[in-house]
Motif scaffolding. Structure first.
Motif, mmCIF file in Angstrom:
data_model
loop_
_atom_site.group_PDB
_atom_site.id
_atom_site.type_symbol
_atom_site.label_atom_id
_atom_site.label_comp_id
_atom_site.label_asym_id
_atom_site.label_seq_id
_atom_site.Cartn_x
_atom_site.Cartn_y
_atom_site.Cartn_z
ATOM 1 N N ALA A 157 -13.536 15.505 35.396
ATOM 2 C CA ALA A 157 -14.420 15.347 36.544
ATOM 3 C C ALA A 157 -13.769 14.628 37.711
ATOM 4 N N GLU A 158 -14.349 14.867 38.879
ATOM 5 C CA GLU A 158 -14.037 14.082 40.071
ATOM 6 C C GLU A 158 -15.202 13.132 40.310
ATOM 7 N N LEU A 159 -14.883 11.842 40.484
ATOM 8 C CA LEU A 159 -15.907 10.824 40.681
ATOM 9 C C LEU A 159 -15.791 10.226 42.070
ATOM 10 N N LEU A 160 -16.931 9.949 42.674
ATOM 11 C CA LEU A 160 -16.977 9.327 43.996
ATOM 12 C C LEU A 160 -17.726 8.006 43.898
ATOM 13 N N PHE A 161 -17.145 6.975 44.492
ATOM 14 C CA PHE A 161 -17.799 5.667 44.583
ATOM 15 C C PHE A 161 -18.053 5.400 46.059
ATOM 16 N N GLU A 162 -19.333 5.353 46.397
ATOM 17 C CA GLU A 162 -19.737 5.262 47.801
ATOM 18 C C GLU A 162 -20.655 4.058 47.970
ATOM 19 N N ASN A 163 -20.071 2.950 48.461
ATOM 20 C CA ASN A 163 -20.815 1.690 48.553
ATOM 21 C C ASN A 163 -21.489 1.359 47.221
ATOM 22 N N CYS A 164 -20.706 1.494 46.156
ATOM 23 C CA CYS A 164 -21.196 1.279 44.789
ATOM 24 C C CYS A 164 -21.094 -0.204 44.451
ATOM 25 N N ARG A 165 -22.225 -0.836 44.230
ATOM 26 C CA ARG A 165 -22.268 -2.282 43.999
ATOM 27 C C ARG A 165 -22.096 -2.583 42.505
ATOM 28 N N GLY A 221 -25.297 6.002 36.574
ATOM 29 C CA GLY A 221 -26.622 5.690 37.092
ATOM 30 C C GLY A 221 -26.593 4.577 38.122
ATOM 31 N N THR A 222 -25.450 3.876 38.224
ATOM 32 C CA THR A 222 -25.312 2.864 39.263
ATOM 33 C C THR A 222 -25.356 3.556 40.622
ATOM 34 N N ARG A 223 -26.132 3.011 41.546
ATOM 35 C CA ARG A 223 -26.255 3.630 42.864
ATOM 36 C C ARG A 223 -24.879 3.700 43.535
ATOM 37 N N GLY A 224 -24.552 4.857 44.063
ATOM 38 C CA GLY A 224 -23.271 5.047 44.724
ATOM 39 C C GLY A 224 -22.180 5.575 43.802
ATOM 40 N N PHE A 225 -22.491 5.776 42.517
ATOM 41 C CA PHE A 225 -21.543 6.353 41.556
ATOM 42 C C PHE A 225 -21.949 7.809 41.350
ATOM 43 N N ILE A 226 -21.125 8.727 41.842
ATOM 44 C CA ILE A 226 -21.486 10.143 41.891
ATOM 45 C C ILE A 226 -20.435 10.989 41.185
ATOM 46 N N ARG A 240 -17.903 13.466 33.428
ATOM 47 C CA ARG A 240 -19.286 13.917 33.619
ATOM 48 C C ARG A 240 -20.209 13.408 32.519
ATOM 49 N N GLU A 241 -19.687 13.334 31.299
ATOM 50 C CA GLU A 241 -20.524 13.025 30.143
ATOM 51 C C GLU A 241 -20.607 11.535 29.826
ATOM 52 N N ALA A 242 -19.653 10.739 30.311
ATOM 53 C CA ALA A 242 -19.571 9.322 29.919
ATOM 54 C C ALA A 242 -20.722 8.504 30.493
ATOM 55 N N GLN A 243 -21.106 7.483 29.723
ATOM 56 C CA GLN A 243 -22.133 6.544 30.194
ATOM 57 C C GLN A 243 -21.537 5.352 30.941
#
Length: 383
Positions: free
Chosen positions: A210-218, A189-194, A161-164
């Motif tokens: 944390a749980e991370l989701l990558f959804e059409n992340c370019r 902050g990359t679009r699709g990185f949640i 959650r905290e990492a850049q």
């Protein structure tokens, strides 16, 4: 192997001890209770050079070595295991692979500000179906011109959650199995990185998981770490180094529980004498002391081998296995020494007990460490 620390290593150890005693220990119980990420003290760790100890100064680090990192981690873990894992992940699981496999352009962007503590990194390997079987990656990275499109889910990501930025592993060629896994550096902050959620945990509660989701992340191709298909090799090499950090964390947790037990055994009286005069209590304390010394020597030896450029995979697994098991036994016995007070949060040993458990699980369970060690033992000898 020299069993004496160098002047530089002792200096780093002393600095870490002073910082932990003065700034970390006073807040440890509160941030554990509140499950609150310690932003101020983590920032201070960066200022002191603790977030990139073995990274060269040219890339924002302290220019130390793995032994120095291990002794510093032990001191921090004695005060607070949550601080120690935040520090260990940034040092071993993020900065180290970027330094080892990154291009100069990548190091400038993804290493220097992280090793200096200005930013925080994390490591995204585990998935719902890829825990101990790390090769079973379902996250996909499909080429699209000069980019990759990432789709998938990562779980149990420390600092997530905290990492850049995060180091993410994904399949670029399913047909190649583990040889088709590649590694990518993805910025927050990359679009699709949640960031989907953070976990409510038994221990290390002040670190975020944390749980991370990558959804059409370019992700640009120049953010791929290493060659395409090299990801699994990078992951395994990184975990070897990370296991030294977890061994040091376990050692610090166990040392804190041991020291509290010795102090309590000197003060608490039963049957008109300090409980330390009772043979069964003495035996528990003696077993703790022996296990601590053995764990420390295994951890330092693995760190020394790594610094010497020699194979250290089996030794890192031995150190993590022994230190984690010792930490769990020592913290359990520490509660027993304290009796009913050991079960109460005011006395602190219950926090060490809760924190110790995870060292048997993450960065390879104790059972996986035994498999790694056995495979090294049974491997065909080199000609």
């Amino acid at each position: 192997m020299n069993l004496e620390l160098s002047d530089e290593q002792r200096m780093i150890q002393a600095m870490a001890r002073e910082f932990a005693d003065k700034e970390v220990r006073p807040v440890a119980a509160a941030i554990d209770h509140e499950a609150r990420f310690p932003h101020d003290t983590v920032r201070r760790m960066g200022e002191l050079g603790l977030m990139g100890i073995a990274i060269p100064e040219a890339y924002g680090g302290s220019g130390g070595d793995t032994v120095a990192c291990a002794v510093a981690l032990e001191e921090v873990a004695k005060a607070c295991a949550s601080h120690a894992i935040i520090m260990s992940v940034n040092n071993s699981l993020y900065c180290e692979p970027v330094h080892t496999y990154g291009t100069e352009e990548q190091k400038k962007r993804f290493l220097t500000p992280f090793a200096s503590g200005q930013r925080l990194g994390c490591f995204s390997l585990t998935e719902p179906e890829a825990g101990s079987d790390a090769s079973n990656q379902n996250t996909l990275a499909a080429r699209d011109g000069e980019d990759y499109i990432l789709n998938g889910r990562k779980i149990f990501v420390t600092n997530g959650r905290e990492a850049q930025a995060t180091l993410v592993f994904a399949q670029t060629d399913r047909a190649q199995g583990h040889r088709g896994i590649s590694a990518f550096l993805v910025e927050r902050g990359t679009r699709g990185f949640i960031v989907v959620k953070t976990e409510d945990k038994l221990g290390i509660r002040a670190s975020d998981t944390a749980e991370l989701l990558f959804e059409n992340c370019r992700v640009p191709r120049h953010h791929r770490l290493g060659e395409e298909g090299q990801g699994f090799t990078i992951a395994l090499a990184t975990l070897d180094a990370g296991r030294i950090g977890i061994a040091a964390q376990a050692l610090g947790i166990a040392t804190a529980a041991y020291e509290a037990s010795v102090a309590y055994a000197r003060e608490r009286k039963s049957f008109d004498v300090p409980i330390g005069q009772h043979q069964m209590v003495q035996w528990m304390l003696a077993d703790m002391a022996v296990a601590l010394e053995a764990a420390r020597m295994l951890t330092w030896r693995a760190a020394w081998l790594k610094d010497a450029g020699r194979p250290f995979s089996a030794e890192a697994s031995m150190a993590k296995l022994f230190a984690a098991e010792a930490a769990m036994k020592i913290t359990t016995d520490a509660i027993q020494v304290h009796g009913g007070y050991g079960f109460i949060k005011e006395y602190g040993v219950e926090r060490h007990f809760r924190d110790a458990k995870i060292t048997q699980i993450y960065e390879g369970t104790s059972q996986i460490q035994k498999l790694v060690i056995a495979r090294h033992l049974l491997a065909a000898p080199e000609a």
